[in-house]
Design an enzyme around this catalytic site. Structure first.
Site, PDB file in Angstrom:
ATOM      1  N   ASP A  71     -20.516 134.697 -46.278  1.00 42.58           N
ATOM      2  CA  ASP A  71     -19.712 135.253 -45.175  1.00 42.58           C
ATOM      3  C   ASP A  71     -19.852 136.769 -45.139  1.00 42.58           C
ATOM      4  O   ASP A  71     -19.982 137.364 -44.073  1.00 42.58           O
ATOM      5  CB  ASP A  71     -18.243 134.875 -45.342  1.00 42.58           C
ATOM      6  CG  ASP A  71     -18.025 133.370 -45.213  1.00 42.58           C
ATOM      7  OD1 ASP A  71     -17.078 132.850 -45.857  1.00 42.58           O
ATOM      8  OD2 ASP A  71     -18.811 132.732 -44.475  1.00 42.58           O
ATOM      9  N   THR A 103     -45.052 119.893 -24.000  1.00 39.47           N
ATOM     10  CA  THR A 103     -46.109 118.872 -24.042  1.00 39.47           C
ATOM     11  C   THR A 103     -45.888 117.822 -22.973  1.00 39.47           C
ATOM     12  O   THR A 103     -46.835 117.381 -22.307  1.00 39.47           O
ATOM     13  CB  THR A 103     -46.124 118.208 -25.423  1.00 39.47           C
ATOM     14  OG1 THR A 103     -46.153 119.223 -26.431  1.00 39.47           O
ATOM     15  CG2 THR A 103     -47.325 117.305 -25.596  1.00 39.47           C
ATOM     16  N   PRO A 122     -39.032 125.412 -29.472  1.00 44.84           N
ATOM     17  CA  PRO A 122     -39.568 124.076 -29.793  1.00 44.84           C
ATOM     18  C   PRO A 122     -38.702 122.970 -29.193  1.00 44.84           C
ATOM     19  O   PRO A 122     -37.478 123.118 -29.086  1.00 44.84           O
ATOM     20  CB  PRO A 122     -39.488 124.019 -31.327  1.00 44.84           C
ATOM     21  CG  PRO A 122     -39.226 125.389 -31.784  1.00 44.84           C
ATOM     22  CD  PRO A 122     -38.637 126.161 -30.663  1.00 44.84           C
ATOM     23  N   GLY A 123     -39.365 121.912 -28.783  1.00 44.34           N
ATOM     24  CA  GLY A 123     -38.653 120.720 -28.327  1.00 44.34           C
ATOM     25  C   GLY A 123     -38.097 120.818 -26.927  1.00 44.34           C
ATOM     26  O   GLY A 123     -37.227 120.035 -26.555  1.00 44.34           O
ATOM     27  N   HIS A 146      -9.685 128.791 -47.635  1.00 43.02           N
ATOM     28  CA  HIS A 146     -10.855 129.538 -47.130  1.00 43.02           C
ATOM     29  C   HIS A 146     -11.208 129.052 -45.724  1.00 43.02           C
ATOM     30  O   HIS A 146     -11.345 129.845 -44.784  1.00 43.02           O
ATOM     31  CB  HIS A 146     -12.029 129.328 -48.090  1.00 43.02           C
ATOM     32  CG  HIS A 146     -13.280 130.068 -47.725  1.00 43.02           C
ATOM     33  ND1 HIS A 146     -13.710 131.192 -48.403  1.00 43.02           N
ATOM     34  CD2 HIS A 146     -14.196 129.865 -46.744  1.00 43.02           C
ATOM     35  CE1 HIS A 146     -14.846 131.628 -47.866  1.00 43.02           C
ATOM     36  NE2 HIS A 146     -15.161 130.836 -46.851  1.00 43.02           N
ATOM     37  N   GLU A 147     -11.339 127.735 -45.588  1.00 45.12           N
ATOM     38  CA  GLU A 147     -11.735 127.185 -44.281  1.00 45.12           C
ATOM     39  C   GLU A 147     -10.603 127.349 -43.267  1.00 45.12           C
ATOM     40  O   GLU A 147     -10.852 127.590 -42.085  1.00 45.12           O
ATOM     41  CB  GLU A 147     -12.110 125.703 -44.407  1.00 45.12           C
ATOM     42  CG  GLU A 147     -13.275 125.423 -45.348  1.00 45.12           C
ATOM     43  CD  GLU A 147     -14.529 126.230 -45.028  1.00 45.12           C
ATOM     44  OE1 GLU A 147     -14.751 126.584 -43.844  1.00 45.12           O
ATOM     45  OE2 GLU A 147     -15.311 126.519 -45.958  1.00 45.12           O
TER      46      GLU A 147
END
Lengths: 554, 235
Positions: A438, A142, A137-138, A362-363
């Site tokens: 995760d 068209t 899409p995109g 965590h990050e």
């Protein structure tokens, strides 16, 4: 155009109005003659009651027309009024279609066939019946269809596949007939006509027939489309059908794809680096922006984005610049727009300190593993601000287009997914439920490696997911599952070793996140550089503008 | 105008010849249009009015109606007479032309319109009634004849009523502001008091209804005189 032809075209388009007006005039004349023949008393009485009768008839006619147009026909069978788009409305040329050079080359061929149809007919050839554009899409399907119509100089009818679908059976087929009738009339008047059907897969999917002999309503719609494109009747008008779909070719009915119908296929892919840069240049020209902005870097940042996504990014950047009371769009606005679109709007939550620390470690775990181990992706942002349902995020994307993934890359993805879990475990000894998504991602990748891609070490080759599980022996299933667990456990062990070895960096990142909430690409690179672990920067390529745009004269 | 006043009888005759294929005699006397014609077989073997004769009568009435509405002559009354020489009798229909306009303008119902029709029968078989008998009808004359016609229809409509009251015919005329009703009885035997009361009441009711419709202010009629055959008590 000869007089007879003009009359025929006029009659085709306006026959109903001509018949109605003619009948009305005849009726009026007959009424006048009849009234003149009445005896004087009856003539006076008729003329006296005429205004009231006309008023009552008018009311009845209005009610009838209203009921007819809304209930019986108007909302159900009729095509949308805007299905016919004139060339003056379209105004899109090949110059306005950025990139898609291969697709434009094929489209240009279609244009030249339409323009030289007389010569082609003289040789005895036929112009193509259908052109299918397939792509995500995109990507500009068209737009390309409009450019074909503009360059060829023929009328353009546009309709979406969903417009053919209605509750009542038979309405879709009726609309197809109406559409092609209109197209043939236009083709008769102008020599040719293009019908563009967007979302073709809505009506073009493989037909299904149930055991009772019937079928879905879309079957009849599709059957009508097949007949109109290349059916039994003699179709002398040049109607070219251009279809666009996001779905895979395998989804479409084979009868639709056979020669004589959609026999030309154009595959439209996502833009490459050069095309993305051209797109950014094109859309940024329409807004005030910082002239010193590094557009190449923007192109690298937007790997995997379609032209529609890039347009959306520039629009969003303009809104952000306005909100921040700036008079021109800067690089910061664009990156913020990209993050807003990809990650969602930031919603800071009030979290306890322990939760913030959990999220930060965590990050940080994800970030360090990604930066250190991943062969293809760069980290652009790390954040512990709540976005889109996630408490934190490490935003990364490939440096360039990747069309395949090898074992190394998939293993790196698994390790990155496990990085968050390990970060929490090493720091706190316990983990939280934040690792569930995760784990799901890592498990899915490991499972795919073994069951579908033959990337396990046990030598099993093949895609075992296509066979029903009941037909696979338990021992093979056990071996495959064991292999999956081994991959996961192996990756987890590697990640733990890495993080323990580079724990000072992990800790540093966690503290920075707790202090600043978010870290950008440059911040991340600088911190790694402090510890001598910075990756060699990939030099930003000098991007040259793409090849000169294709025009119909080329 | 479709039917000019100076040629009204001729045009009416031509209309009847063209549409009904009947030769009628037409005369305009003052404000009254007289039309008459001859038919064969007014009564059929089933002792009912012959369908063809009725159609002729209706057709002639329709032609007369059309003519009286679409002319510049002032026509107030339309009289259509059909005579059967074989039977030796005739039937006359008399209409007040404004009543015709009233039904066309939907001022009153069809039943009301039917009740405003004067139907008379007599034993004159000759359709060519002498000119002295055809005079300009006035509204009082019409009212008197309408009362008589309605009474006659009521009295002869139920055969038992006509037997009990022994009235064979009712005639009416206007005489100097008075409506004179003449009841012709089949026998000379006097009626009982109660029978006379019933008859009086019926006459009064019908007369009142007609006077209310045509002369609501009582300007034209100020009295009703009932007369019977010799030997009966005059009222």
């Amino acid at each position: 155009m000869g007089l007879l032809r003009r009359f025929k075209i006029f009659w085709m388009n306006h026959w109903l109005a001509v018949v109605l007006i003619g009948s009305s005039v005849l009726l009026v004349l007959a009424t006048i003659y009849g009234i003149s023949k009445l005896e004087s008393f009856y003539r006076t009485m008729t003329l006296a009651t005429l205004p009231l009768q006309l008023l009552m008839t008018g009311f009845s006619a209005i009610i009838f027309v209203f009921l007819y147009s809304t209930v019986l026909q108007g909302r159900m069978g009729r095509l949308g009024k805007k299905s016919r788009i004139s060339l003056s409305d379209v105004k899109v040329t090949f110059k306005d279609v950025i990139g898609l050079e291969n697709a434009k080359k094929e489209a240009l061929e279609v244009v030249q066939l339409l323009k030289d149809r007389a010569k082609l007919k003289a040789i005895g050839g036929n112009i193509i019946k259908g052109l299918l554009m397939v792509g995500p899409p995109g990507t500009g399907k068209t737009l390309l269809a409009k450019a074909i119509a503009t360059e060829a100089g023929v009328p353009f009818l546009s309709i979406s596949g969903s417009e053919f679908v209605e509750v009542f059976v038979g309405v879709g087929a009726s609309r197809v007939r109406q559409l092609f009738k209109q197209a043939r009339q236009l083709a008769y008047a102008h020599g040719s006509c293009i019908v563009f059907i967007d979302e073709l897969d809505v009506i073009g999917r493989g037909r299904h027939f149930n055991s009772f002999g019937g079928g879905e309503e879309t079957n009849s719609t599709q059957n009508q489309l097949l007949v109109e494109m290349d059916g039994l009747g003699e179709k002398t008008q040049n109607v070219v059908v251009v279809g666009a779909t996001n779905a895979d070719e395998g989804v479409l009915d084979k009868a639709l794809l056979r020669p004589g119908r959609f026999d030309r296929k154009i595959y439209i892919d996502l833009p490459n680096l050069n095309e993305r840069v051209d797109l950014f240049r094109y859309y940024l020209k329409k807004i005030k922006h910082d002239a010193l902005m590094d557009i190449g870097r923007l192109g690298r940042r937007c790997v995997g984005k379609s032209p529609a996504d890039i347009m959306n990014v520039t629009k969003e950047a303009a809104l952000i610049a306005t909100r921040n009371k700036r008079d021109r769009v800067t690089y910061t606005d664009i990156t913020e727009a990209i993050e807003r679109i990809d990650l969602g709007i930031a919603h800071p939550l009030s979290m306890s300190q322990i939760e913030r620390e959990n999220t930060a470690y965590h990050e940080a775990g994800h970030l360090v593993v990604l930066y250190t181990l991943h062969p293809t992706d760069d980290v652009f942002k790390a954040s512990i601000i709540h976005r889109g349902g996630a408490l934190g995020v490490v935003y990364h994307s490939p440096r360039e287009e990747q069309h395949t993934s090898n074992r190394e890359r998939i293993l790196a993805d698994i390790k990155v997914s496990l990085g968050g879990y390990m970060g929490e475990k090493v720091k706190f000894g316990v983990t939280t439920n934040g690792v569930s998504s995760d784990f799901a991602h890592a498990m899915k990748l490991a499972h795919t490696m073994v069951w579908r891609l033959g990337m396990g070490r046990n030598g099993f080759v093949g895609d075992y997911s296509v066979i029903p599980e009941s037909q696979i022996s338990d021992s093979i299933k056990d071996k495959l599952n064991n292999e999956t667990y081994e991959i996961l456990n192996g990756c987890a062990k590697d990640v733990e070793e890495l993080l323990r070895a580079d724990w000072p960096i992990v800790d540093r990142f966690a503290q920075e996140l707790l202090k600043r909430n978010e870290l950008e690409f440059d911040d991340i690179h600088a911190i790694f550089a402090e510890y001598g672990k910075a990756r060699e920067q990939v030099p930003i390529q000098t991007v040259t503008p793409s090849d000169p745009p294709l025009t119909s004269g080329a | 105008m479709t039917f000019p006043a100076d040629r009204l009888p001729e045009t009416v005759r031509a209309l009847c010849l063209k549409e009904q294929k009947v030769d009628v005699q037409a005369r305009l006397v003052g404000h009254t249009l007289y039309m008459s014609c001859a038919v064969d077989g007014l009564i059929g073997v089933d002792l009912d009015f012959d369908k063809k004769a009725l159609e002729t009568l209706e057709g002639v009435m329709m032609s007369g109606t059309r003519a009286s509405l679409s002319t510049d002559a002032k026509v107030d009354f339309l009289s259509v007479r059909v005579a059967d020489a074989r039977l030796g009798s005739s039937i006359t229909l008399l209409r007040y032309v404004p009543d015709i306009k009233g039904i066309l303008y939907m001022r009153y119902s069809r039943d009301e319109f039917e009740s405003r029709l004067v139907i008379e029968t007599d034993g004159a078989p000759d359709p060519d009634v002498s000119q002295e008998e055809q005079k300009d009808i006035t509204l009082p004359d019409f009212m008197a004849r309408l009362v008589a016609s309605r009474l006659h229809r009521q009295l002869t409509g139920n055969p038992l009523v006509s037997v009990f009251l022994r009235v064979s015919q009712v005639r009416g005329r206007a005489d100097g502001g008075e409506v004179v009703l003449v009841c012709v009885r089949a026998e000379d035997e006097p009626l009982s008091e109660s029978s006379l009361d019933v008859l009086d009441a019926a006459v009064a009711e019908v007369a009142l209804d007609v006077f209310k419709k045509y002369d609501p202010n009582g300007l034209l009629i100020h009295g009703l005189l009932k007369k019977g055959p010799p030997g009966n008590r005059p009222r």
